[in-house]
Design a protein around this motif. Structure first.
Motif, PDB file in Angstrom:
ATOM      1  N   GLY A   5      -1.925  16.106  -2.343  1.00  0.00           N
ATOM      2  CA  GLY A   5      -0.611  15.565  -1.991  1.00  0.00           C
ATOM      3  C   GLY A   5       0.258  15.311  -3.204  1.00  0.00           C
ATOM      4  O   GLY A   5      -0.250  15.200  -4.318  1.00  0.00           O
ATOM      5  N   CYS A  30      -5.431  14.696   0.986  1.00  0.00           N
ATOM      6  CA  CYS A  30      -4.843  13.699   0.086  1.00  0.00           C
ATOM      7  C   CYS A  30      -4.885  14.138  -1.383  1.00  0.00           C
ATOM      8  O   CYS A  30      -3.953  13.890  -2.134  1.00  0.00           O
ATOM      9  CB  CYS A  30      -5.533  12.364   0.247  1.00  0.00           C
ATOM     10  SG  CYS A  30      -5.418  11.721   1.931  1.00  0.00           S
ATOM     11  N   THR A  72      -1.257   8.157   1.370  1.00  0.00           N
ATOM     12  CA  THR A  72      -1.410   8.660   0.001  1.00  0.00           C
ATOM     13  C   THR A  72      -0.180   9.449  -0.427  1.00  0.00           C
ATOM     14  O   THR A  72       0.331   9.284  -1.534  1.00  0.00           O
ATOM     15  CB  THR A  72      -2.649   9.568  -0.092  1.00  0.00           C
ATOM     16  OG1 THR A  72      -3.737   8.890   0.539  1.00  0.00           O
ATOM     17  CG2 THR A  72      -2.997   9.855  -1.535  1.00  0.00           C
ATOM     18  N   CYS A  73       0.284  10.329   0.477  1.00  0.00           N
ATOM     19  CA  CYS A  73       1.437  11.160   0.139  1.00  0.00           C
ATOM     20  C   CYS A  73       2.700  10.321  -0.023  1.00  0.00           C
ATOM     21  O   CYS A  73       3.544  10.610  -0.869  1.00  0.00           O
ATOM     22  CB  CYS A  73       1.639  12.254   1.181  1.00  0.00           C
ATOM     23  SG  CYS A  73       0.370  13.537   1.092  1.00  0.00           S
ATOM     24  N   CYS A 121      -1.364  11.547   8.220  1.00  0.00           N
ATOM     25  CA  CYS A 121      -2.306  12.057   7.227  1.00  0.00           C
ATOM     26  C   CYS A 121      -2.980  13.332   7.733  1.00  0.00           C
ATOM     27  O   CYS A 121      -3.496  13.379   8.837  1.00  0.00           O
ATOM     28  CB  CYS A 121      -3.364  11.012   6.913  1.00  0.00           C
ATOM     29  SG  CYS A 121      -4.530  11.571   5.660  1.00  0.00           S
TER      30      CYS A 121
END
Lengths: 119, 595
Positions: free
Chosen positions: B53, B50, B13-14, B46
């Motif tokens: 992020g 999230c 996600t980041c 991770c």
């Protein structure tokens, strides 16, 4: 009515104050790995060195605790030295002799022994 | 000038929010100000935050900066790094259960790339002191459940989390709880399966020795959810320290009214006792485990009925593995929604592996489901020592299989591993380099399951014996044409016809090595050659022209098979040679060849 959540919050607060009462807020906290694997690698002797040093007053203002295994098998026994406001220092493959040097150089002298640090 | 470590989360996600770009800008900024030597940059996998992020964690102090933009970087460097003034405006408060672990270990590469949920307290608290656990929100999940949730709501939460059995089979945990809860009657049992028996596996032992209260808390919540008052931990006697720490933990929990009658002022009663197993591998199978607790010989029985309907003493029984139980308090406190955001479509949360074998960093590894085997072995494990080549990764212990290099990008989840010919299993992961012979590895695991077979059903009892005989003759150089096909036929038969999981999975190491390393089998059988140089009977040691006649090999040979005069080339008498390999390891001139 007092709920279980109220009770557990109270227990938590009491637990924290008991830990503090044992000297948790000391300048330095030392953790020695004491799971089966760590003990097999020799951590009992390491623990004993730190215990003695505190009992004999060689080091002051140190909080000593055992801990389980963090999972760093090939670097056991492991020892952590934690000081507020500083990066935690994690030592690997420590034996009784190295523990004595940690006491002299790091705990008393404030000098991190870089070559044993786990990066 | 203080020393800092900045951890940048580069989970999927980041990365999607350009965390890698932020890292580049940060490096640039630090270089510009000449701060490079004072700040260490770590990249983590991770970290489960999230929604905040991309974020950075600055240590010491564990300040989390969330939703970081490119223009924030110079500000963070100026204020926090140069002036040592954390910026409240950008900092986010994330009191996750596992934050504390990262506060101490987050900047160590080996740990930073992991995601510690079940092992969140292992290695940072004193396992023999309940205060340490209470201080880290210990038993808060239990209190929450007792205060605000009905048993149905607890089960719904566990179902929604997507948690599946960590013992290896991957049955949906919530469904198991629901089935057990639905059974009528006041007498039900909750069991923790701590009968860890895979060679080389130590996940459960470490979890119990490092944080026993988490498992107890999970079990008490389970008891509340299904309406049981009686919990049992089944653990092998060969884990004395784990047993002792469990005993201490149970004692302390009783003193705090977290076990026993009227837990935390409610009318819910629950207590836990420990039952010791003698260390039979088959007792990890749930029906055999139940028989063993009942005092009978540990042997499986056909299912159905499943333990959920008729388990211990014929009563409905909820049985889960150590790691499954350790997930429960986290799911309750962090929420099913958060938990199910970690992992893959079908496998949620994390998995613990005991990483061992030919890998630089051996140890306990907990990673989100969906992490590839390559990431575990190379990013966390540090790769293969001594510049050697990886041959295979074995997962799932004696019930699993060997995956070759070309399968390293297989994500860790129940379905993907099964499709590749191995299984998730309870978490053994053994890395093997070019010095491992796949035929011999298969023989080793089969020898284990064959001797651990309880003997109740014919396919497992007789079938594994026959397979082992074939493998033994292959490694002895007596393999016959058609042996590979015979192994495949027998293996598939045993898998289909065996009564329990032991037999159904015992042929996996053999079948998976045949599937991925068939040529190694062929070389053993047709050319009587072991390419890895492991199978003694197939080896020949000879002395080459590089020999300087130092005599070291002659001295070390235990059977006097080496002869020669000083400073002249020596010779090995093949008839006398017992292929112990001592000359090979002693020679300083690489003058002994092994083929």
């Amino acid at each position: 009515m007092v709920t279980p959540l109220d009770l557990i919050r109270k227990k938590r607060a009491e637990a924290v104050s008991r830990i503090i009462g044992k000297g948790y807020l000391a300048a330095k906290r030392v953790y020695v790995g004491m799971a089966t694997c760590e003990i097999a690698a020799g951590s009992k002797e390491v623990m004993e060195v730190f215990k003695q040093a505190i009992a004999k007053g060689i080091v002051k203002d140190v909080y000593l605790s055992q801990k389980g295994c963090a999972g760093r098998c090939n670097l056991e026994p492991t020892v952590e030295v934690i000081e507020t406001g500083k990066m935690p220092v994690r030592y690997g493959r420590i034996d009784a002799d190295k523990a004595r040097q940690i006491i002299e150089k790091h705990l008393k002298g404030g000098q991190v022994i870089e070559e044993w640090v786990i990066g | 000038m203080m020393e800092y470590a900045i951890t940048i989360c580069e989970g999927p996600t980041c990365i999607g929010r350009h965390a890698d770009r932020l890292r580049a800008i940060l490096l640039e900024e630090l270089a510009k100000r000449g701060l490079k030597d004072h700040v260490r940059i770590n990249i983590s996998g991770c970290l489960g935050m999230c929604h905040k992020g991309p974020f950075l964690v600055v240590n010491p102090g564990y300040t989390i900066y969330g939703g970081v933009t490119e223009s924030d970087i110079p500000v963070i460097v100026e204020e926090h790094i140069v002036k040592d003034r954390p910026i409240a405006r950008l900092a986010v408060q994330e009191d996750h259960l596992f934050n504390r672990f990262y506060r101490i270990f987050g900047d160590v590469g080996f740990f930073g790339k992991q995601m510690r949920i079940t092992l969140r307290n292992c290695g940072i608290i004193d396992p023999e002191n309940i205060d340490d656990y209470l201080a880290l929100r210990g038993y808060e999940a239990l209190a929450k459940v007792l205060t605000e949730m009905t048993p149905q709501q607890v089960i719904a939460e566990v179902k929604q989390s997507g948690l599946r059995g960590r013992g290896g089979a991957g049955f949906p945990t919530g469904l198991k709880w629901e089935l057990t809860a639905k059974q009528p009657g006041p007498e039900k049992y909750v069991i923790c399966n701590a009968d860890e028996g895979d060679p080389g596996a130590f996940m459960d032992r470490s979890a119990i020795e490092g944080d026993p209260h988490t498992i107890l808390e999970g079990m008490i919540i389970g008891g509340y959810a299904i309406g049981s008052n009686h919990g049992i931990v089944y653990i092998r006697a060969e884990y004395p320290l784990a047993v002792r720490r469990l005993e201490i933990a149970i004692q302390q929990a009783r003193q705090h009214n977290l076990l026993g009658k009227g837990i935390l002022g409610t009318n819910f009663d629950f207590d836990i006792e420990i039952r010791l197993g003698a260390g039979a591998f088959v007792c990890g199978e749930e029906t055999a485990l139940i028989q063993s607790i009942e005092g009978a010989r540990g042997m499986p029985r056909p299912r159905p009925p499943f333990p959920a309907t008729s388990g211990l003493f014929g009563k409905p029984t909820l049985i889960n593995n150590v790691e499954t139980w350790a997930n429960i308090p986290v799911i309750i406190l962090e929420g099913a929604k958060w938990f199910s955001s970690i992992g893959t479509e079908t496998s949620k949360g994390t998995k613990v592996f005991a990483l061992a074998g030919c890998v630089v960093n051996t140890g306990l590894v907990e990673v989100p489901m969906g992490t590839t085997i390559r990431q575990v072995v190379y990013d966390i494990g540090g790769g293969i020592p001594g510049g050697k080549r990886l041959t295979a990764v074995q997962t799932g212990g004696p019930s699993g299989g060997c995956l070759p290099e070309s399968y390293l990008d297989t994500p860790v989840d129940y379905e993907s591993l099964a499709k590749a010919g191995s299984i998730m299993g309870s978490g053994g992961m053994i890395v093997m380099d070019e010095t491992a012979c796949m035929v011999d590895v298969a023989r080793f695991f089969l020898e284990f399951t064959q001797s651990e077979s309880c003997g109740k059903c014919t396919p497992c009892r007789e079938g594994t014996k026959r397979m082992l005989e074939i493998l033994e003759r292959i490694v002895q150089g007596k393999g016959r044409p058609g042996d590979i096909e015979r192994l495949e036929r027998l293996g598939n038969m045993i898998k289909k016809a065996s009564l329990c999981g032991l037999g159904q999975s015992a042929p996996n190491p053999v079948l998976s090595t045949i599937r991925h390393f068939r040529d190694e089998y062929q070389q053993h059988i047709e050319q009587k050659r072991c390419p890895a140089g492991v199978c003694k009977a197939l080896l020949t040691y000879t002395i080459t022209d590089a020999c300087v006649g130092c005599g070291a090999c002659k001295k070390v040979c235990p059977v006097g098979a080496i002869s020669g005069t000083k400073k002249e080339k020596h010779v090995i008498d093949q008839a006398k040679c017992i292929r112990c390999g001592q000359c090979y390891t002693t020679c300083k001139f690489n003058a002994i060849s092994r083929s």
